[in-house]
Design an enzyme around this catalytic site. Structure first.
Site, PDB file in Angstrom:
ATOM      1  N   GLY A  12       0.788  -1.238   0.000  1.00 12.35           N
ATOM      2  CA  GLY A  12       0.000   0.000   0.000  1.00 12.35           C
ATOM      3  C   GLY A  12       0.813   1.278   0.000  1.00 12.35           C
ATOM      4  O   GLY A  12       0.315   2.327   0.408  1.00 12.35           O
ATOM      5  N   ASN A  14       1.611   2.994  -2.608  1.00 17.13           N
ATOM      6  CA  ASN A  14       0.893   3.907  -3.509  1.00 17.13           C
ATOM      7  C   ASN A  14      -0.359   4.460  -2.837  1.00 17.13           C
ATOM      8  O   ASN A  14      -0.672   5.635  -2.981  1.00 17.13           O
ATOM      9  CB  ASN A  14       0.505   3.188  -4.809  1.00 17.13           C
ATOM     10  N   LEU A  84      -5.086  -7.149  -6.646  1.00 19.73           N
ATOM     11  CA  LEU A  84      -4.745  -8.305  -7.472  1.00 19.73           C
ATOM     12  C   LEU A  84      -5.921  -9.161  -7.912  1.00 19.73           C
ATOM     13  O   LEU A  84      -5.725 -10.129  -8.648  1.00 19.73           O
ATOM     14  CB  LEU A  84      -3.711  -9.180  -6.737  1.00 19.73           C
ATOM     15  N   HIS A 103      -0.431  -0.171 -13.473  1.00 17.69           N
ATOM     16  CA  HIS A 103       0.264  -1.418 -13.766  1.00 17.69           C
ATOM     17  C   HIS A 103       1.759  -1.128 -13.915  1.00 17.69           C
ATOM     18  O   HIS A 103       2.134  -0.170 -14.589  1.00 17.69           O
ATOM     19  CB  HIS A 103      -0.288  -2.044 -15.054  1.00 17.69           C
ATOM     20  N   ASP A 144      -5.966  -5.758 -17.246  1.00 16.56           N
ATOM     21  CA  ASP A 144      -4.976  -4.870 -17.887  1.00 16.56           C
ATOM     22  C   ASP A 144      -5.308  -4.491 -19.320  1.00 16.56           C
ATOM     23  O   ASP A 144      -4.408  -4.231 -20.118  1.00 16.56           O
ATOM     24  CB  ASP A 144      -3.578  -5.528 -17.854  1.00 16.56           C
ATOM     25  N   GLU A 173       5.687   5.799 -10.127  1.00 18.16           N
ATOM     26  CA  GLU A 173       4.297   5.685  -9.642  1.00 18.16           C
ATOM     27  C   GLU A 173       3.970   6.805  -8.665  1.00 18.16           C
ATOM     28  O   GLU A 173       2.928   7.455  -8.776  1.00 18.16           O
ATOM     29  CB  GLU A 173       4.078   4.320  -8.983  1.00 18.16           C
TER      30      GLU A 173
HETATM   31  C1  GAR Z   1       2.722  -1.356  -7.651  1.00 12.68           C
HETATM   32  O1  GAR Z   1       3.984  -1.336  -8.259  1.00 12.68           O
HETATM   33  C2  GAR Z   1       1.636  -1.540  -8.681  1.00 12.68           C
HETATM   34  O2  GAR Z   1       1.958  -0.988  -9.933  1.00 12.68           O
HETATM   35  C3  GAR Z   1       1.564  -3.040  -8.781  1.00 12.68           C
HETATM   36  O3  GAR Z   1       1.709  -3.498  -7.460  1.00 12.68           O
HETATM   37  C4  GAR Z   1       2.574  -2.595  -6.762  1.00 12.68           C
HETATM   38  C5  GAR Z   1       1.937  -2.284  -5.429  1.00 12.68           C
HETATM   39  O4  GAR Z   1       2.845  -1.618  -4.596  1.00 12.68           O
HETATM   40  N1  GAR Z   1       0.319  -3.457  -9.358  1.00 12.68           N
HETATM   41  C6  GAR Z   1       0.189  -4.566 -10.080  1.00 12.68           C
HETATM   42  O5  GAR Z   1       1.116  -5.328 -10.299  1.00 12.68           O
HETATM   43  C7  GAR Z   1      -1.213  -4.800 -10.651  1.00 12.68           C
HETATM   44  N2  GAR Z   1      -1.202  -5.795 -11.675  1.00 12.68           N
HETATM   45  P1  GAR Z   1       2.329  -0.901  -3.276  1.00 12.68           P
HETATM   46  O6  GAR Z   1       1.424  -1.908  -2.547  1.00 12.68           O
HETATM   47  O7  GAR Z   1       3.542  -0.577  -2.477  1.00 12.68           O
HETATM   48  O8  GAR Z   1       1.569   0.318  -3.684  1.00 12.68           O
END
Ligand code: GAR
Length: 189
Positions: A12, A14, A84, A103, A144, A173
């Site tokens: 989490g 992001n 996910l 993504h 996606d 991101e």
């Molecule tokens: C992020 O890099 C996001 O782009 C990816 O999971 C990570 C979550 O990081 N998302 C995917 O792979 C979706 N298919 P976080 O939990 O530290 O934000």
């Protein structure tokens, strides 16, 4: 006021970045964080930041209207930040152009089932890709495949490990995701 609900499955970081970005806004607010994992770190972050949060299971999400109804009651926009599970059609249909995913690759490359988090970066490095990047896109009922809103790329060096790629991805991101969400909300209402 536009209300944002974040769905996340893992750490989490992001989600935290988005919450902080909008915390002083008079017009946009993260009102709720929901996870499909009851022990996901994202829920600790939400607690620390004072954002309502909770978890749900498969039945709540896919075989009943529980999550759908929570979203209908609370969200103007649904943001997937490391979420996910594939979204059920009922949720996608209830929020046309109001669900946004990030993504960690340059879609359509390295997308689809099983392509998430470190799996993506390991595949990018194993294939000696010269570049990778991020894709922010609307969500439809296929993994996606929704319309792309924003992409930014960077160079993958021959010496980069999957962890190095992951770090570069996270930097991009954090820089872009909240701003792109804000721009979409301003433009689409
Ligand atoms: C992020 O890099 C996001 O782009 C990816 O999971 C990570 C979550 O990081 N998302 C995917 O792979 C979706 N298919 P976080 O939990 O530290 O934000």
């Amino acid at each position: 006021m536009k209300r944002i609900v974040i769905l996340a499955s893992g750490s989490g970081s992001n989600a935290e970045n988005i919450i902080n970005y909008f915390k002083n806004s008079a017009v946009f607010k993260v009102v709720l964080v929901l996870s499909n994992k009851k022990d996901a770190k994202v829920l600790d972050r939400a607690n620390r930041l004072g954002v309502s949060n909770g978890s749900f299971n498969r039945v709540d999400f896919s075989s009943s209207d529980t999550v759908l109804n929570i979203l209908k009651e609370n969200a103007d926009y649904v943001i997937l930040a490391g979420f996910l599970w594939k979204l059920p059609e009922a949720i996608v249909n209830a929020f046309p152009n109001k669900i946004i995913n990030i993504h960690p690759a340059l879609l359509p490359k390295y997308g689809g089932k099983g392509m998430y988090g470190m799996h993506v970066h390991e595949a990018v490095v194993a294939n000696n890709e010269k570049e990778s990047g991020i894709t922010i896109h609307y969500v439809n009922e296929n993994y996606d495949e929704g319309a792309i809103i924003f992409q930014e790329s960077f160079e993958v060096l021959p010496t980069d490990t999957a962890e190095d790629v992951a770090n570069k991805i996270h930097t991009l991101e954090y820089k872009n995701f909240p701003k792109v969400i804000e721009k979409v909300m301003l433009e689409n209402g």
